[in-house]
Scaffold this motif. Structure first.
Motif, mmCIF file in Angstrom:
data_model
loop_
_atom_site.group_PDB
_atom_site.id
_atom_site.type_symbol
_atom_site.label_atom_id
_atom_site.label_comp_id
_atom_site.label_asym_id
_atom_site.label_seq_id
_atom_site.Cartn_x
_atom_site.Cartn_y
_atom_site.Cartn_z
ATOM 1 N N VAL A 37 0.849 -1.185 0.000
ATOM 2 C CA VAL A 37 0.000 0.000 0.000
ATOM 3 C C VAL A 37 0.889 1.240 0.000
ATOM 4 C CG1 VAL A 37 -1.732 1.304 1.277
ATOM 5 C CG2 VAL A 37 -1.890 -1.181 1.164
ATOM 6 N N LEU A 38 0.667 2.106 -0.980
ATOM 7 C CA LEU A 38 1.439 3.337 -1.123
ATOM 8 C C LEU A 38 0.525 4.524 -0.867
ATOM 9 C CD1 LEU A 38 4.276 4.468 -2.165
ATOM 10 C CD2 LEU A 38 3.101 4.808 -4.348
ATOM 11 N N SER A 39 0.982 5.475 -0.026
ATOM 12 C CA SER A 39 0.134 6.610 0.302
ATOM 13 C C SER A 39 0.972 7.780 0.781
ATOM 14 C CB SER A 39 -0.879 6.223 1.380
ATOM 15 O OG SER A 39 -1.762 7.296 1.633
ATOM 16 N N GLN A 40 0.351 8.961 0.765
ATOM 17 C CA GLN A 40 1.003 10.148 1.302
ATOM 18 C C GLN A 40 0.671 10.351 2.785
ATOM 19 O OE1 GLN A 40 0.759 13.626 -1.343
ATOM 20 N NE2 GLN A 40 0.078 12.263 -2.973
ATOM 21 N N LYS A 41 -0.313 9.586 3.278
ATOM 22 C CA LYS A 41 -0.691 9.700 4.689
ATOM 23 C C LYS A 41 -1.437 8.435 5.112
ATOM 24 C CE LYS A 41 -3.157 12.740 7.926
ATOM 25 N NZ LYS A 41 -3.983 13.973 8.061
ATOM 26 N N PHE A 42 -1.131 7.950 6.296
ATOM 27 C CA PHE A 42 -1.818 6.780 6.823
ATOM 28 C C PHE A 42 -2.587 7.147 8.088
ATOM 29 C CE2 PHE A 42 1.481 4.716 4.294
ATOM 30 C CZ PHE A 42 0.743 3.752 3.624
ATOM 31 N N GLN A 43 -3.841 6.713 8.140
ATOM 32 C CA GLN A 43 -4.645 6.831 9.349
ATOM 33 C C GLN A 43 -5.618 5.663 9.353
ATOM 34 O OE1 GLN A 43 -6.260 10.778 8.503
ATOM 35 N NE2 GLN A 43 -8.198 9.894 7.888
ATOM 36 N N ASN A 44 -6.096 5.302 10.525
ATOM 37 C CA ASN A 44 -6.938 4.111 10.623
ATOM 38 C C ASN A 44 -8.021 4.335 11.669
ATOM 39 O OD1 ASN A 44 -8.007 1.551 10.428
ATOM 40 N ND2 ASN A 44 -6.186 0.484 11.168
ATOM 41 N N PRO A 45 -8.976 5.235 11.382
ATOM 42 C CA PRO A 45 -9.987 5.576 12.396
ATOM 43 C C PRO A 45 -10.891 4.415 12.784
ATOM 44 C CG PRO A 45 -10.574 6.488 10.244
ATOM 45 C CD PRO A 45 -9.175 5.974 10.123
ATOM 46 N N HIS A 46 -11.031 3.425 11.901
ATOM 47 C CA HIS A 46 -11.890 2.275 12.214
ATOM 48 C C HIS A 46 -11.141 1.169 12.959
ATOM 49 C CE1 HIS A 46 -15.383 3.692 10.024
ATOM 50 N NE2 HIS A 46 -14.670 3.886 8.943
ATOM 51 N N GLY A 47 -9.818 1.300 13.049
ATOM 52 C CA GLY A 47 -9.049 0.242 13.697
ATOM 53 C C GLY A 47 -9.021 -1.028 12.867
ATOM 54 N N PHE A 48 -8.961 -0.894 11.535
ATOM 55 C CA PHE A 48 -8.930 -2.056 10.648
ATOM 56 C C PHE A 48 -7.679 -2.903 10.916
ATOM 57 C CE2 PHE A 48 -11.312 0.727 7.440
ATOM 58 C CZ PHE A 48 -12.537 0.169 7.760
ATOM 59 N N ASP A 49 -7.809 -4.190 10.701
ATOM 60 C CA ASP A 49 -6.657 -5.089 10.739
ATOM 61 C C ASP A 49 -5.887 -4.925 9.428
ATOM 62 O OD1 ASP A 49 -4.796 -7.083 10.933
ATOM 63 O OD2 ASP A 49 -6.226 -8.734 10.758
ATOM 64 N N CYS A 50 -4.727 -4.315 9.487
ATOM 65 C CA CYS A 50 -3.922 -4.067 8.286
ATOM 66 C C CYS A 50 -2.676 -4.941 8.246
ATOM 67 C CB CYS A 50 -3.537 -2.587 8.211
ATOM 68 S SG CYS A 50 -4.944 -1.465 8.073
ATOM 69 N N SER A 51 -2.662 -5.994 9.059
ATOM 70 C CA SER A 51 -1.467 -6.829 9.166
ATOM 71 C C SER A 51 -1.126 -7.520 7.849
ATOM 72 C CB SER A 51 -1.662 -7.884 10.260
ATOM 73 O OG SER A 51 -2.798 -8.702 9.981
ATOM 74 N N MET A 52 -2.107 -7.680 6.957
ATOM 75 C CA MET A 52 -1.851 -8.342 5.683
ATOM 76 C C MET A 52 -1.341 -7.379 4.613
ATOM 77 S SD MET A 52 -4.965 -6.948 5.730
ATOM 78 C CE MET A 52 -5.900 -8.080 6.760
ATOM 79 N N LEU A 53 -1.228 -6.088 4.949
ATOM 80 C CA LEU A 53 -0.808 -5.069 3.994
ATOM 81 C C LEU A 53 0.568 -4.525 4.374
ATOM 82 C CD1 LEU A 53 -4.168 -3.045 3.900
ATOM 83 C CD2 LEU A 53 -3.495 -4.932 2.392
ATOM 84 N N LYS A 54 1.433 -4.362 3.386
ATOM 85 C CA LYS A 54 2.759 -3.761 3.603
ATOM 86 C C LYS A 54 2.668 -2.295 3.186
ATOM 87 C CE LYS A 54 4.940 -8.191 2.573
ATOM 88 N NZ LYS A 54 3.668 -8.897 2.293
#
Length: 383
Positions: A37-54
């Motif tokens: 996953v490429l981005s200019q900003k990371f935030q996770n207001p829902h508390g998603f499980d992102c362990s499968m994403l680099k």
């Protein structure tokens, strides 16, 4: 073991609170692909499980020299996204070292931003359009003029509803088009036993309180119905620029005690609200800026819980709701029609039950995460 293909997913921000569908697609791709996953900003207001994403962060240049180098990079790549030299070098290393199979950009503007880099690195580019990028933004002449170049290069164009074929003028590229609506996870929208003995009919709205949702008109329509029926309530979950106007209308039309505004709520609170509702209403319309929806997830969430839906003939909604079969539809801005549809369900509990049962069946057949996952994985597997 065969190495998984690697997909680079790009969005300028991961994950905005209103963009759960972006997370869903990235997560579902990760079932069969190695997802970066490429981005200019990371935030996770829902508390998603992102362990499968680099995750990989790119930044804009800050210094005067950095901005000059960034301009040279954009010129060399023919790109629009302004990133620092350090970010560019990391980006290039990521692409080369990880042998990225394809880039998947969410929203048209983001795809345009990264298009030059995809060309420079000779990587296939997939783009998903979600709503405003296939409606309001088309009024921006510069944005619209860049789309043909994007469509020419793109390996695939994913749209969430069929009406976007027309709004984006995709005829010349129709062979690249894939219609993959947003979806719901039925295991997370389980029906709770409702033991209420009250005769009150609860009408619910869930979604942003913005012009495309038509909440002020829903308040007006409900108030007219409340003049006639003592046993109805309206429950509105969501925040937005029309929330205060909607509250004022509730006071003006004389039934504020029957209309409850919840503001921004959690996903669990949405589920609780829907479970307790008898009717779900989403009064979607094209606003005065031309903004349109895609295929609203809130409708599918309500359908998943066997709720009869009243909505409008707008964007991708008629793809999901067949009038009289699994819900009721009215024309956009047609308040009398909207009132008629809601009143039919207020008067007829059996109709509510029948439409709700058929609605759940529709979602389980065509709009679950499993169905979407199969479709999107098939698209990327063909690369």
């Amino acid at each position: 073991m065969k190495e998984k293909k690697k997909i680079l997913v790009y969005n300028h921000i991961f994950f905005l609170i209103s963009e759960t569908f972006v997370y869903q697609q990235a997560r579902d791709l990760a079932q069969n692909f190695d997802v970066h996953v490429l981005s200019q900003k990371f935030q996770n207001p829902h508390g998603f499980d992102c362990s499968m994403l680099k995750t990989h962060l790119v930044k804009r240049p800050q210094s005067l020299v950095g901005r000059a180098l960034g301009k040279l990079i954009r010129y060399w790549c023919g790109a629009h996204m302004n990133i620092s030299l350090k970010s560019f070098l990391r980006f290039r290393k990521l692409v080369k070292d990880h042998n990225i199979t394809a880039i998947h950009a969410h929203f048209g503007p983001n795809a345009i931003d990264i298009l030059g880099y995809a060309k420079a690195f000779n990587i296939p580019l997939m783009v998903t359009f979600h709503g405003h990028d296939a409606s309001t933004l088309l009024r921006d002449k510069e944005y619209k003029e860049k789309l043909p170049e994007l469509f020419d290069y793109a390996t695939g164009i994913i749209i969430v509803s069929r009406h976007m074929i027309e709004t984006l003028e995709l005829g010349p590229w129709i062979s690249k088009v894939h219609v993959i609506p947003c979806s719901v996870d039925p295991t997370k929208f389980t029906i709770q036993k409702n033991n209420k003995s009250s005769e009150v009919v609860k009408i619910a709205h869930s979604g942003r309180v913005v012009p495309t949702k038509g909440v002020p008109d829903l308040v007006k329509v409900f108030s007219e119905l409340a003049d006639k029926y003592d046993n109805i309530e309206l429950h509105i979950a969501g925040d937005g620029i029309e929330l205060e106007d909607s509250k004022e209308l509730a006071r003006k039309y004389g039934h504020p005690e029957k209309i409850r505004f919840y503001g921004r709520v959690s996903q669990q609170e949405v589920k609780d609200l829907l479970n307790d509702a008898d009717i779900f209403v989403l009064n979607s319309r094209t606003d005065d800026r031309g903004d349109m929806e895609g295929t609203p997830v809130s409708i599918m969430e309500a359908m998943c819980l066997k709720k009869p839906v009243v909505s409008t003939i707008h964007a991708g909604i008629p793809d999901v709701i067949e009038h009289g079969k699994n819900g009721l539809l009215a024309k956009e801005y047609a308040n009398e029609e909207l009132k008629d549809r809601i009143e039919k369900l207020i008067q007829n509990p059996e109709m509510r039950k029948q439409l709700g049962a058929k609605a759940k069946e529709t979602v389980e057949e065509s709009y679950t995460n499993r169905v979407m996952q199969e479709k999107i994985n098939k698209v990327f597997a063909s690369l």
